[in-house]
Design an enzyme around this catalytic site. Structure first.
Site, PDB file in Angstrom:
ATOM      1  N   ASN A 283      83.564  54.145  86.691  1.00 15.26           N
ATOM      2  CA  ASN A 283      83.874  54.468  85.520  1.00 15.26           C
ATOM      3  C   ASN A 283      83.848  53.170  84.659  1.00 15.26           C
ATOM      4  O   ASN A 283      84.595  52.071  84.842  1.00 15.26           O
ATOM      5  CB  ASN A 283      85.878  54.750  85.604  1.00 15.26           C
ATOM      6  CG  ASN A 283      86.236  55.246  84.353  1.00 15.26           C
ATOM      7  OD1 ASN A 283      85.839  54.921  83.370  1.00 15.26           O
ATOM      8  ND2 ASN A 283      87.673  55.741  84.511  1.00 15.26           N
TER       9      ASN A 283
ATOM     10  N   HIS B 215      82.760  61.922  79.746  1.00 12.90           N
ATOM     11  CA  HIS B 215      83.277  60.487  80.033  1.00 12.90           C
ATOM     12  C   HIS B 215      83.151  60.561  81.709  1.00 12.90           C
ATOM     13  O   HIS B 215      83.790  61.727  82.350  1.00 12.90           O
ATOM     14  CB  HIS B 215      84.750  60.052  79.706  1.00 12.90           C
ATOM     15  CG  HIS B 215      85.283  58.959  80.702  1.00 12.90           C
ATOM     16  ND1 HIS B 215      84.447  57.829  80.639  1.00 12.90           N
ATOM     17  CD2 HIS B 215      86.444  58.697  81.155  1.00 12.90           C
ATOM     18  CE1 HIS B 215      85.476  56.994  81.271  1.00 12.90           C
ATOM     19  NE2 HIS B 215      86.546  57.795  81.639  1.00 12.90           N
TER      20      HIS B 215
ATOM     21  N   CYS C 171      89.283  54.913  77.185  1.00 13.75           N
ATOM     22  CA  CYS C 171      87.980  55.544  77.618  1.00 13.75           C
ATOM     23  C   CYS C 171      87.484  56.352  76.519  1.00 13.75           C
ATOM     24  O   CYS C 171      86.130  56.867  76.536  1.00 13.75           O
ATOM     25  CB  CYS C 171      88.070  56.365  79.071  1.00 13.75           C
ATOM     26  SG  CYS C 171      88.742  55.463  80.326  1.00 13.75           S
TER      27      CYS C 171
HETATM   28  O1  UT7 Z   1      89.050  56.839  82.796  1.00 15.70           O
HETATM   29  C1  UT7 Z   1      90.466  57.450  82.354  1.00 15.70           C
HETATM   30  C2  UT7 Z   1      90.826  58.502  83.201  1.00 15.70           C
HETATM   31  N1  UT7 Z   1      90.793  58.437  84.594  1.00 15.70           N
HETATM   32  C3  UT7 Z   1      90.688  59.213  85.569  1.00 15.70           C
HETATM   33  O2  UT7 Z   1      90.417  60.449  85.081  1.00 15.70           O
HETATM   34  C4  UT7 Z   1      91.208  59.092  86.803  1.00 15.70           C
HETATM   35  C5  UT7 Z   1      91.825  60.170  87.314  1.00 15.70           C
HETATM   36  N2  UT7 Z   1      92.243  60.195  88.841  1.00 15.70           N
HETATM   37  C6  UT7 Z   1      91.502  60.070  89.776  1.00 15.70           C
HETATM   38  O3  UT7 Z   1      90.253  59.847  89.673  1.00 15.70           O
HETATM   39  C7  UT7 Z   1      92.035  60.459  91.221  1.00 15.70           C
HETATM   40  O4  UT7 Z   1      93.413  60.761  91.109  1.00 15.70           O
HETATM   41  C8  UT7 Z   1      91.943  59.320  92.088  1.00 15.70           C
HETATM   42  C9  UT7 Z   1      90.585  59.047  92.493  1.00 15.70           C
HETATM   43  C10 UT7 Z   1      92.630  57.919  91.392  1.00 15.70           C
HETATM   44  C11 UT7 Z   1      92.843  59.364  93.360  1.00 15.70           C
HETATM   45  O5  UT7 Z   1      92.621  60.600  93.848  1.00 15.70           O
HETATM   46  P1  UT7 Z   1      93.727  61.613  94.290  1.00 15.70           P
HETATM   47  O6  UT7 Z   1      92.984  62.640  95.101  1.00 15.70           O
HETATM   48  O7  UT7 Z   1      94.535  61.915  93.026  1.00 15.70           O
HETATM   49  O8  UT7 Z   1      94.390  60.554  95.386  1.00 15.70           O
HETATM   50  P2  UT7 Z   1      96.100  60.261  95.249  1.00 15.70           P
HETATM   51  O9  UT7 Z   1      96.212  59.149  94.393  1.00 15.70           O
HETATM   52  O10 UT7 Z   1      96.927  61.397  95.235  1.00 15.70           O
HETATM   53  O11 UT7 Z   1      96.296  59.610  96.680  1.00 15.70           O
HETATM   54  C12 UT7 Z   1      95.869  60.115  97.908  1.00 15.70           C
HETATM   55  C13 UT7 Z   1      96.160  59.137  99.190  1.00 15.70           C
HETATM   56  C14 UT7 Z   1      97.187  58.291  98.946  1.00 15.70           C
HETATM   57  O12 UT7 Z   1      97.627  58.106 100.404  1.00 15.70           O
HETATM   58  P3  UT7 Z   1      99.227  58.673 100.810  1.00 15.70           P
HETATM   59  O13 UT7 Z   1     100.108  58.431  99.752  1.00 15.70           O
HETATM   60  O14 UT7 Z   1      98.638  60.209 100.425  1.00 15.70           O
HETATM   61  O15 UT7 Z   1      99.142  58.278 102.117  1.00 15.70           O
HETATM   62  C15 UT7 Z   1      96.492  56.979  98.350  1.00 15.70           C
HETATM   63  O16 UT7 Z   1      97.366  55.614  98.855  1.00 15.70           O
HETATM   64  O17 UT7 Z   1      94.865  58.397  98.935  1.00 15.70           O
HETATM   65  C16 UT7 Z   1      95.309  56.938  99.109  1.00 15.70           C
HETATM   66  N3  UT7 Z   1      94.154  56.200  98.305  1.00 15.70           N
HETATM   67  C17 UT7 Z   1      93.122  55.541  98.938  1.00 15.70           C
HETATM   68  N4  UT7 Z   1      93.059  55.651 100.204  1.00 15.70           N
HETATM   69  C18 UT7 Z   1      91.656  55.002 100.602  1.00 15.70           C
HETATM   70  C19 UT7 Z   1      94.229  55.732  97.016  1.00 15.70           C
HETATM   71  N5  UT7 Z   1      93.059  55.103  96.705  1.00 15.70           N
HETATM   72  C20 UT7 Z   1      92.658  54.961  97.923  1.00 15.70           C
HETATM   73  C21 UT7 Z   1      91.317  54.443  98.418  1.00 15.70           C
HETATM   74  N6  UT7 Z   1      91.028  54.350  99.478  1.00 15.70           N
HETATM   75  N7  UT7 Z   1      90.693  53.502  97.398  1.00 15.70           N
END
Ligand code: UT7
Length: 325
Positions: free
Chosen positions: A282, A252, A113
């Protein structure tokens, strides 16, 4: 010493728009989750006639048209991408052929990125040494081909698209002033595109699809805010510039919550941060040049403005870059 100045911008997004509601039909997710956790509503997904180099070439032609520069006048083409058309030849060589930039040399860079920002830093070094050069720098991705469409953790986040800039040398104080770029190869596993089969050809099977993106999202999230804040503050200190002097931050576009936290920590008001994430998701190396082009076309970049870029991605790679528009 000559500085590299952006003479024109262009971008190209695939025609097909995929909404969060459509993703609900593919994986266990919801519009509500994707909107609140990421800020993304739509993303553009490439189809026929929208290969990585074709999107890149369209963005390039639009940037060239703004400047009135002919393709034959371009000396160098750099494409920043992590989803190249082929591993070899480079996507930049395909762009060269597509637009008829017969006098250019061409190659790709991969800094995930952060690719466009790394590329801008690189292009600026060329122009300092050879002020007559005209450089076409593109960030272009077809990430939809490298996403695991069964993994809800990643497939809702990414989109396809391309953004391009034409660089020349400035005759005044405009142009790239400085940058602060970083990498951390020890943390490669937090965000990568791999598969055991891609590392060991003996494991390959007939329907092998190649390496796909995987990410430890929450860890990347924390690092992204901290590292971008640090890269911005260090750069401004080095350049003797205060945050009040910054006209616009073009970050970004990965997650609205990352951008909100970053903005608050930097003490920037909302109107001085450019965000178009909801429309495109993204787009990795393409996100900053697409945003630059959009900001330019909206009249948000005025001659003499101080424009700050910051980025974070796989590698890990991150950094900031300051330029006078
Ligand atoms: O471009 C390079 C840089 N990339 C980034 O900067 C991305 C950085 N990270 C993020 O944007 C966020 O971490 C995410 C959007 C990817 C995830 O958000 P989060 O608040 O960190 O969620 P998490 O990964 O801690 O997941 C929370 C919950 C999980 O469920 P459990 O384990 O708590 O039951 C995930 O399985 O949300 C669940 N989850 C979803 N639920 C519905 C993850 N993806 C989804 C989804 N729909 N698409």
């Amino acid at each position: 010493m000559s500085k590299a100045v952006i003479l024109g911008t262009g971008s190209c997004l695939p025609k097909r728009v995929v909404t969060n509601a459509e993703l609900e039909q593919m994986v266990d997710t919801s519009d509500e989750w994707v909107t609140t956790r990421t800020g993304i509503k739509n993303r553009h997904i490439a189809g026929e006639g929208e290969l990585n180099y074709q999107l890149a070439a369209k963005a390039a032609r639009r940037a060239l048209a703004v400047t009135g520069i002919e393709p034959q006048e371009i000396d160098l083409i750099i494409v920043a991408t992590l989803s190249p058309h082929m591993i070899m030849p480079s996507t930049a060589c395909f762009v060269q052929a597509e637009i008829g930039a017969v006098n250019a040399f061409a190659y790709d860079i991969n800094a995930a990125c952060a690719g466009f920002t790394y590329g801008l830093d690189l292009a600026s070094q060329y122009i300092q040494n050879r002020p007559n050069m005209k450089i076409l720098l593109i960030g272009s991705e077809t990430l939809s081909a490298r996403v695991n469409w069964e993994d809800r953790n990643t497939c809702v986040l990414f989109g396809d698209g391309a953004g391009a800039v034409i660089l020349g040398s400035s005759s005044d104080d405009r142009g790239v002033m400085g940058s602060r770029l970083h990498s951390d190869g020890n943390s490669w596993h937090m965000l990568c595109m791999d598969s055991p089969e891609s590392q060991n050809p003996d494991l390959r099977y007939d329907d092998y699809v190649g390496p796909l993106i995987r990410m430890n999202g929450s860890e990347i999230f924390k690092q992204a805010v901290r590292m971008m804040e640090d890269a911005v503050n260090t750069l401004l200190r080095e350049q003797g510039v205060t945050m009040d002097e910054i006209s616009i931050l073009i970050p970004h576009q990965a997650n609205i919550r990352i951008l909100k936290k970053l903005r608050e920590r930097l003490g920037l008001p909302e109107e001085r941060v450019f965000i178009n994430l909801s429309k495109y998701g993204n787009t990795s190396a393409a996100s900053i040049p697409i945003a630059l082009d959009e900001a330019h076309r909206q009249g948000r970049l005025q001659r003499g403005d101080l424009v700050l870029l910051c980025t974070f991605g796989g590698g890990l790679t991150w950094g900031s870059l300051l330029l006078r528009w």
